[in-house]
Motif scaffolding. Structure first.
Motif, PDB file in Angstrom:
ATOM      1  N   SER A 279       1.209  -0.981   0.453  1.00 48.69           N
ATOM      2  CA  SER A 279       0.443  -0.462   0.268  1.00 48.69           C
ATOM      3  C   SER A 279       1.043   1.195   0.179  1.00 48.69           C
ATOM      4  CB  SER A 279      -1.218   0.201   1.322  1.00 48.69           C
ATOM      5  OG  SER A 279      -1.028   1.561   1.501  1.00 48.69           O
ATOM      6  N   ALA A 280       0.599   2.161  -0.721  1.00 49.03           N
ATOM      7  CA  ALA A 280       1.085   3.713  -1.029  1.00 49.03           C
ATOM      8  C   ALA A 280       1.129   4.135   0.098  1.00 49.03           C
ATOM      9  CB  ALA A 280       1.210   4.222  -2.315  1.00 49.03           C
ATOM     10  N   ASP A 281      -0.079   4.245   1.033  1.00 50.88           N
ATOM     11  CA  ASP A 281      -0.562   5.090   1.856  1.00 50.88           C
ATOM     12  C   ASP A 281       0.195   4.431   2.948  1.00 50.88           C
ATOM     13  OD1 ASP A 281      -2.338   7.369   0.959  1.00 50.88           O
ATOM     14  OD2 ASP A 281      -3.562   5.261   0.522  1.00 50.88           O
ATOM     15  N   LYS A 282       0.852   3.307   2.933  1.00 55.10           N
ATOM     16  CA  LYS A 282       1.157   2.627   4.626  1.00 55.10           C
ATOM     17  C   LYS A 282       2.673   3.141   4.075  1.00 55.10           C
ATOM     18  CE  LYS A 282      -2.041  -1.753   5.088  1.00 55.10           C
ATOM     19  NZ  LYS A 282      -1.711  -3.349   5.204  1.00 55.10           N
ATOM     20  N   LEU A 283       3.167   3.388   3.034  1.00 57.78           N
ATOM     21  CA  LEU A 283       4.556   3.098   2.865  1.00 57.78           C
ATOM     22  C   LEU A 283       4.886   4.806   3.789  1.00 57.78           C
ATOM     23  CD1 LEU A 283       5.557   1.238  -0.555  1.00 57.78           C
ATOM     24  CD2 LEU A 283       6.288   0.996   1.610  1.00 57.78           C
ATOM     25  N   VAL A 284       4.150   5.564   3.024  1.00 60.97           N
ATOM     26  CA  VAL A 284       4.797   7.354   2.996  1.00 60.97           C
ATOM     27  C   VAL A 284       3.767   7.108   4.987  1.00 60.97           C
ATOM     28  CG1 VAL A 284       2.930   9.679   3.457  1.00 60.97           C
ATOM     29  CG2 VAL A 284       3.114   8.119   0.948  1.00 60.97           C
ATOM     30  N   HIS A 285       3.321   6.359   5.435  1.00 61.91           N
ATOM     31  CA  HIS A 285       3.184   6.405   7.376  1.00 61.91           C
ATOM     32  C   HIS A 285       4.434   5.936   7.484  1.00 61.91           C
ATOM     33  CE1 HIS A 285       1.375   6.086  11.002  1.00 61.91           C
ATOM     34  NE2 HIS A 285       1.176   5.010  10.942  1.00 61.91           N
ATOM     35  N   VAL A 286       5.071   4.982   7.153  1.00 60.04           N
ATOM     36  CA  VAL A 286       6.499   4.538   7.319  1.00 60.04           C
ATOM     37  C   VAL A 286       8.052   5.130   6.851  1.00 60.04           C
ATOM     38  CG1 VAL A 286       5.206   2.612   7.967  1.00 60.04           C
ATOM     39  CG2 VAL A 286       6.706   2.432   5.739  1.00 60.04           C
ATOM     40  N   LYS A 287       8.020   6.311   6.605  1.00 62.71           N
ATOM     41  CA  LYS A 287       8.734   7.054   5.338  1.00 62.71           C
ATOM     42  C   LYS A 287      10.181   7.539   6.336  1.00 62.71           C
ATOM     43  CE  LYS A 287       6.611  11.554   6.131  1.00 62.71           C
ATOM     44  NZ  LYS A 287       5.724  11.819   4.340  1.00 62.71           N
TER      45      LYS A 287
ATOM     46  N   SER B  55      11.095   4.363 -13.341  1.00 60.54           N
ATOM     47  CA  SER B  55       9.708   3.334 -13.622  1.00 60.54           C
ATOM     48  C   SER B  55       9.940   1.954 -14.230  1.00 60.54           C
ATOM     49  CB  SER B  55       8.445   4.585 -14.846  1.00 60.54           C
ATOM     50  OG  SER B  55      10.444   4.334 -15.572  1.00 60.54           O
ATOM     51  N   GLU B  56      11.494   1.911 -14.071  1.00 56.83           N
ATOM     52  CA  GLU B  56      12.020   0.621 -14.821  1.00 56.83           C
ATOM     53  C   GLU B  56      11.454  -0.165 -12.758  1.00 56.83           C
ATOM     54  OE1 GLU B  56      15.885   3.233 -13.560  1.00 56.83           O
ATOM     55  OE2 GLU B  56      14.031   3.646 -14.215  1.00 56.83           O
ATOM     56  N   TYR B  57      11.634   0.246 -12.209  1.00 57.80           N
ATOM     57  CA  TYR B  57      11.679  -0.703 -10.783  1.00 57.80           C
ATOM     58  C   TYR B  57       9.799  -0.409 -10.096  1.00 57.80           C
ATOM     59  CZ  TYR B  57      17.239  -0.339 -10.778  1.00 57.80           C
ATOM     60  OH  TYR B  57      18.216   0.260 -11.030  1.00 57.80           O
ATOM     61  N   PHE B  58       9.618   0.326 -10.236  1.00 58.36           N
ATOM     62  CA  PHE B  58       8.102   0.883  -9.471  1.00 58.36           C
ATOM     63  C   PHE B  58       7.177   0.835 -10.450  1.00 58.36           C
ATOM     64  CE2 PHE B  58      11.648   2.894  -6.879  1.00 58.36           C
ATOM     65  CZ  PHE B  58      12.438   1.395  -5.927  1.00 58.36           C
ATOM     66  N   ARG B  59       5.989   1.060  -9.973  1.00 60.73           N
ATOM     67  CA  ARG B  59       4.357   1.538 -10.632  1.00 60.73           C
ATOM     68  C   ARG B  59       3.506   1.517  -9.666  1.00 60.73           C
ATOM     69  NH1 ARG B  59       2.810  -3.273 -13.347  1.00 60.73           N
ATOM     70  NH2 ARG B  59       4.355  -2.834 -15.173  1.00 60.73           N
ATOM     71  N   LEU B  60       3.287   2.689  -9.704  1.00 58.42           N
ATOM     72  CA  LEU B  60       2.232   3.026  -8.702  1.00 58.42           C
ATOM     73  C   LEU B  60       0.527   3.309  -9.463  1.00 58.42           C
ATOM     74  CD1 LEU B  60       1.605   4.625  -5.429  1.00 58.42           C
ATOM     75  CD2 LEU B  60       1.623   6.719  -6.711  1.00 58.42           C
ATOM     76  N   THR B  61      -0.091   2.929  -8.701  1.00 58.16           N
ATOM     77  CA  THR B  61      -0.859   2.795  -9.232  1.00 58.16           C
ATOM     78  C   THR B  61      -2.558   2.807  -8.004  1.00 58.16           C
ATOM     79  OG1 THR B  61      -1.964   0.560  -7.717  1.00 58.16           O
ATOM     80  CG2 THR B  61      -1.619   0.516 -10.192  1.00 58.16           C
ATOM     81  N   GLY B  62      -3.549   3.691  -7.868  1.00 59.19           N
ATOM     82  CA  GLY B  62      -4.261   4.529  -8.017  1.00 59.19           C
ATOM     83  C   GLY B  62      -4.200   6.003  -7.633  1.00 59.19           C
ATOM     84  N   SER B  63      -4.792   6.480  -6.153  1.00 57.88           N
ATOM     85  CA  SER B  63      -4.633   7.506  -6.092  1.00 57.88           C
ATOM     86  C   SER B  63      -3.918   7.450  -4.037  1.00 57.88           C
ATOM     87  CB  SER B  63      -5.845   8.526  -5.904  1.00 57.88           C
ATOM     88  OG  SER B  63      -6.309   8.465  -7.301  1.00 57.88           O
ATOM     89  N   PRO B  64      -2.689   7.767  -4.408  1.00 51.98           N
ATOM     90  CA  PRO B  64      -2.024   8.354  -3.176  1.00 51.98           C
ATOM     91  C   PRO B  64      -2.977   8.660  -2.120  1.00 51.98           C
ATOM     92  CG  PRO B  64      -0.540   8.210  -4.332  1.00 51.98           C
ATOM     93  CD  PRO B  64      -2.045   8.510  -5.296  1.00 51.98           C
ATOM     94  N   GLY B  65      -3.342   8.957  -0.631  1.00 52.65           N
ATOM     95  CA  GLY B  65      -3.977   9.428   0.003  1.00 52.65           C
ATOM     96  C   GLY B  65      -4.875   9.192   0.458  1.00 52.65           C
ATOM     97  N   GLU B  66      -5.872   8.246  -1.089  1.00 55.24           N
ATOM     98  CA  GLU B  66      -7.204   7.607  -0.714  1.00 55.24           C
ATOM     99  C   GLU B  66      -7.375   6.642  -0.330  1.00 55.24           C
ATOM    100  OE1 GLU B  66      -9.066   8.568  -3.936  1.00 55.24           O
ATOM    101  OE2 GLU B  66      -8.781  10.902  -4.190  1.00 55.24           O
ATOM    102  N   GLY B  67      -6.227   5.836   0.657  1.00 58.03           N
ATOM    103  CA  GLY B  67      -6.355   4.703   1.062  1.00 58.03           C
ATOM    104  C   GLY B  67      -6.206   3.316  -0.349  1.00 58.03           C
TER     105      GLY B  67
END
Length: 406
Positions: free
Chosen positions: A161-169, A187-199
């Protein structure tokens, strides 16, 4: 021979991506994990290591609060209202007086026609620190990217979860804007899906990185093998603190458990039974790796619990920290359970230092400079008062002598 864990940045460049898989034969352990109990024992030195960071973290919270404001300024009374959330036991004015150099105090209007009120803004000294922070993050960007890859590589389906990762930065030393600026850059390592901050946003690993798929323990065993010329089997360094004793049943169980082959936290363990001793071996390996990746080699247990599903932790995962007291310490300091990696500390000193800790060191240096200036000012005031009192006493004495002569 025990080799100290190297900081992540140093062993990264020595990793060999090609290493053979091993066929394992597990001995039978007679006692079930759930029946094994270990009495918790206080470690005052490791508790002190946590307590010593209290002032630094408190100041960092206040700085973060101001930096998040538009223009990085805030009315003093607004910040005063947030004292409880910031866990400040003193008034903001007192905090500012005790920690000079963080902010400048000035007067301005909240509204165009309102009366001027006290505001605080970032000081030149704090601004210089923020520039240094940017430099340190930039120099250690490969390390940050590698940490993020490793966190994803240990997770189920290589997704977190991107939001969890932000919480533990802050636990892992990631910059505040890593999800916005760093992730898209790689981008060769990571792909972000959805909208961060919305859970409902997720960070996915795009491609598996073999050079990152080695734990601290595996790298340590390879280094020891290189130094000694003898093949060393990867395993945990378990050393019980002085005065800590285990019952015979627990000693025997741990002895047999340590003989189980090490299971890398980067291996696929979907075939393992959650309640098996082998799964416990893998879970402890994940805990060890997560703590090794963290800045202070310790993480609050509630934060680890947020990732139970992603890392396949059991519902009673926290008992592993007391069951393996030679590897971990469960601190209760501050009313929060914190898992600490024992081997990373000597008494209350962190010896396995992350390169990103330079940011904390620079921040503490800035705080100490402010405290030194304040101490000098207080000393000067006391000396001035003392001189004034001595002068008054001398004048009073002269007056008395003059009256007696008459």
């Amino acid at each position: 021979m025990l080799i100290k864990s190297h900081s992540i940045s140093s062993y990264f460049h020595k990793l060999n991506p090609h290493f053979p898989s091993r066929v394992r034969v597990f001995p039978q352990l007679t006692s079930s994990i759930s029946s094994l109990k270990v009495v918790w024992r206080k470690d005052t030195k490791l508790d002190q290591a946590i307590a010593s960071d209290k002032t630094y973290k408190l100041c960092a919270r206040v700085v973060k609060e101001v930096l998040n404001e538009p223009g990085q300024v805030i009315p003093l009374r607004y910040l005063e209202k947030r004292r409880k959330r910031l866990k400040l036991s003193t008034q903001i004015k007192t905090f500012l007086a005790r920690n000079p150099g963080l902010f400048d105090l000035y007067r301005d209007r909240i509204k165009p026609k309102s009366e001027p009120v006290p505001f605080i803004r970032v000081s030149d000294r704090l601004q210089n620190f923020l520039e240094e922070e940017k430099r340190i993050y930039s120099e250690n960007e490969p390390l940050i990217v590698a940490k993020l890859c490793k966190l994803l590589m240990m997770a189920k389906d290589r997704v977190l979860s991107a939001d969890k990762l932000v919480h533990v930065k802050r636990e892992f030393g990631f910059p505040n804007d890593f999800m916005v600026n760093l992730v898209p850059k790689y981008s060769e390592y990571f792909r972000l899906t959805g909208s961060p901050g919305e859970g409902k946003s997720f960070l996915e690993l795009v491609s598996w990185k073999p050079e990152f798929a080695k734990s601290v323990i595996e790298c340590r065993a390879e280094e020891e093998s290189r130094l000694t010329g003898i093949r060393v089997r990867p395993n945990f360094n378990a050393k019980l603190p002085r005065g800590f004793f285990l019952k015979k049943e627990m000693r025997e169980w741990l002895r047999d458990w340590m003989e189980l082959d090490y299971i890398s936290p980067y291996e696929d363990v979907s075939h393992l039974d959650q309640a098996s001793k082998e799964m416990e071996k893998r879970t402890v390996a994940v805990f060890h790796e997560l703590l090794s990746l963290s800045l202070f080699k310790r993480i609050p247990v509630p934060i680890l619990g947020k990732f139970s599903e992603e890392y396949r932790f059991s519902n009673v995962f926290s008992t592993a920290f007391t069951r393996h007291s030679g590897i971990f310490y469960m601190s209760l300091k501050g009313g929060i359970k914190t898992a600490v990696l024992r081997e990373a500390y000597k008494a209350d000193e962190l010896i396995d230092r992350d390169p990103l800790l330079e940011i904390k060191d620079r921040f503490v240096e800035m705080l100490k400079e402010g405290w030194r200036v304040r101490a000098e000012q207080l000393t000067l005031r006391r000396e001035t008062v003392q001189r004034d009192m001595e002068m008054m006493a001398a004048r009073s004495s002269e007056s008395e002598w003059s009256e007696s002569d008459e």
